[in-house]
Design a protein around this motif. Structure first.
Motif, mmCIF file in Angstrom:
data_model
loop_
_atom_site.group_PDB
_atom_site.id
_atom_site.type_symbol
_atom_site.label_atom_id
_atom_site.label_comp_id
_atom_site.label_asym_id
_atom_site.label_seq_id
_atom_site.Cartn_x
_atom_site.Cartn_y
_atom_site.Cartn_z
ATOM 1 N N CYS A 1 0.759 -1.329 -0.013
ATOM 2 C CA CYS A 1 -0.016 0.111 -0.141
ATOM 3 C C CYS A 1 0.904 1.300 0.019
ATOM 4 N N TYR A 2 2.127 1.138 0.679
ATOM 5 C CA TYR A 2 2.950 2.289 0.892
ATOM 6 C C TYR A 2 3.626 2.625 -0.459
ATOM 7 N N VAL A 3 3.978 1.636 -1.130
ATOM 8 C CA VAL A 3 4.540 1.624 -2.544
ATOM 9 C C VAL A 3 3.597 2.220 -3.386
ATOM 10 N N VAL A 4 2.382 1.989 -3.460
ATOM 11 C CA VAL A 4 1.280 2.372 -4.526
ATOM 12 C C VAL A 4 0.954 3.814 -4.387
ATOM 13 N N VAL A 5 0.815 4.206 -3.084
ATOM 14 C CA VAL A 5 0.356 5.641 -2.504
ATOM 15 C C VAL A 5 1.423 6.471 -2.804
ATOM 16 N N THR A 6 2.810 6.116 -2.678
ATOM 17 C CA THR A 6 3.872 6.896 -2.864
ATOM 18 C C THR A 6 4.142 7.090 -4.508
ATOM 19 N N LEU A 7 3.825 6.126 -5.352
ATOM 20 C CA LEU A 7 3.878 6.415 -6.520
ATOM 21 C C LEU A 7 2.654 7.326 -7.209
ATOM 22 N N VAL A 8 1.441 7.126 -6.413
ATOM 23 C CA VAL A 8 0.508 8.301 -6.653
ATOM 24 C C VAL A 8 0.874 9.722 -6.352
ATOM 25 N N ALA A 9 1.452 9.615 -5.170
ATOM 26 C CA ALA A 9 2.011 11.055 -4.698
ATOM 27 C C ALA A 9 3.026 11.689 -5.535
ATOM 28 N N TRP A 10 3.869 10.884 -5.994
ATOM 29 C CA TRP A 10 4.910 11.383 -6.977
ATOM 30 C C TRP A 10 4.418 11.926 -8.336
ATOM 31 N N ARG A 11 3.274 11.487 -8.782
ATOM 32 C CA ARG A 11 2.515 12.127 -9.970
ATOM 33 C C ARG A 11 1.714 13.218 -9.531
ATOM 34 N N ARG A 12 0.949 13.068 -8.611
ATOM 35 C CA ARG A 12 -0.113 13.879 -8.031
ATOM 36 C C ARG A 12 0.601 15.178 -7.259
ATOM 37 N N LEU A 13 1.535 15.129 -6.558
ATOM 38 C CA LEU A 13 2.187 16.297 -5.855
ATOM 39 C C LEU A 13 3.267 16.786 -6.515
ATOM 40 N N HIS A 14 3.725 16.158 -7.648
ATOM 41 C CA HIS A 14 4.950 16.676 -8.706
ATOM 42 C C HIS A 14 6.312 16.681 -7.831
ATOM 43 N N TRP A 15 6.526 15.388 -7.374
ATOM 44 C CA TRP A 15 7.835 15.239 -6.643
ATOM 45 C C TRP A 15 8.847 14.899 -7.809
#
Length: 232
Positions: free
Chosen positions: A182-196
């Motif tokens: 779950c952490y890996v999936v949410v991190t990938l989503v955050a990368w795209r959504r939050l423009h990391w």
């Protein structure tokens, strides 16, 4: 804060658990304290915690959130600690406490209640009123991943150091694996959504490998990036 529907539900639940845990522990301590003194004493501690939780929620509804934010974390820590010990060292608990196995005897409500309270506090905090849901999701899974590490390490301690069996590893191994995914999936989503940037995303993924580093990464990225508290 305004007194909302969730606020009234929380107050009702805390009142019910104060009465239930208090009455249960008092009767047990008065009639058969020698059978499971630790379990009965911990049930009394739970009752006091719920009473303080009711006061904390009531004060938070009137705008004083400081006590509630601390008290709810103390309650959650108690549930996790007692729940974990009841799984790893069942001989210590010949009779169940309110928090045994994370409140399984009460439908896991004791584990959910402080989390619900913390989410209610956060939802009513003006500083987070416009927070991106992805931010909240990442913060939750980062904390959950660290907690699952704590459970797994505790299980390994009881297995390899205390030689108390594999139950802890068998329980927390799958939990840790699920939370890790779950952490890996949410991190990938955050990368795209939050423009990391890509390096930040890679550091975030790598933080899931050493114990407890996800909460350190969450704190670091929150402080360094304004996009973590507001979607760009």
């Amino acid at each position: 804060m305004k007194r909302s529907g969730p606020h009234q539900v929380l107050l009702l639940l805390y009142a019910l658990f104060t009465l239930a845990a208090g009455a249960r522990s008092i009767v047990q301590l008065a009639t058969r304290a020698d059978e499971a003194p630790l379990a009965y004493a911990l049930s009394l501690v739970a009752a006091v915690t719920y009473a303080l939780g009711w006061v904390a929620i009531r004060r938070a509804a009137d705008g004083d959130t400081g006590f509630a934010s601390r008290m709810l974390w103390v309650e959650l820590g108690g549930v996790l600690a007692v729940g974990t010990l009841s799984l790893l060292a069942p001989d210590w608990f010949p009779d169940a406490t309110v928090w045994s196995e994370y409140g399984v005897g009460y439908g896991f409500v004791p584990a959910v209640l402080p989390v619900a309270g913390l989410l209610w506090l956060r939802a009513n905090d003006p500083a987070h009123a416009h927070e991106d849901p992805v931010v909240t999701a990442f913060r939750v899974v980062a904390f959950a991943e660290a907690v699952s590490w704590a459970g797994l390490l505790t299980g390994m301690f009881f297995k390899y150091v205390v030689d108390a069996g594999e139950r802890g590893v068998q329980v927390f191994g799958p939990i840790h694996g699920t939370v890790f995914l779950c952490y890996v999936v949410v991190t990938l989503v955050a990368w795209r959504r939050l423009h990391w940037s890509l390096p930040v995303a890679l550091v975030g993924l790598a933080a899931s490998i050493p114990p407890f580093c996800t909460v350190l990464f969450e704190e670091w990225v929150r402080r360094r990036s304004r996009t973590f508290t507001r979607s760009a």
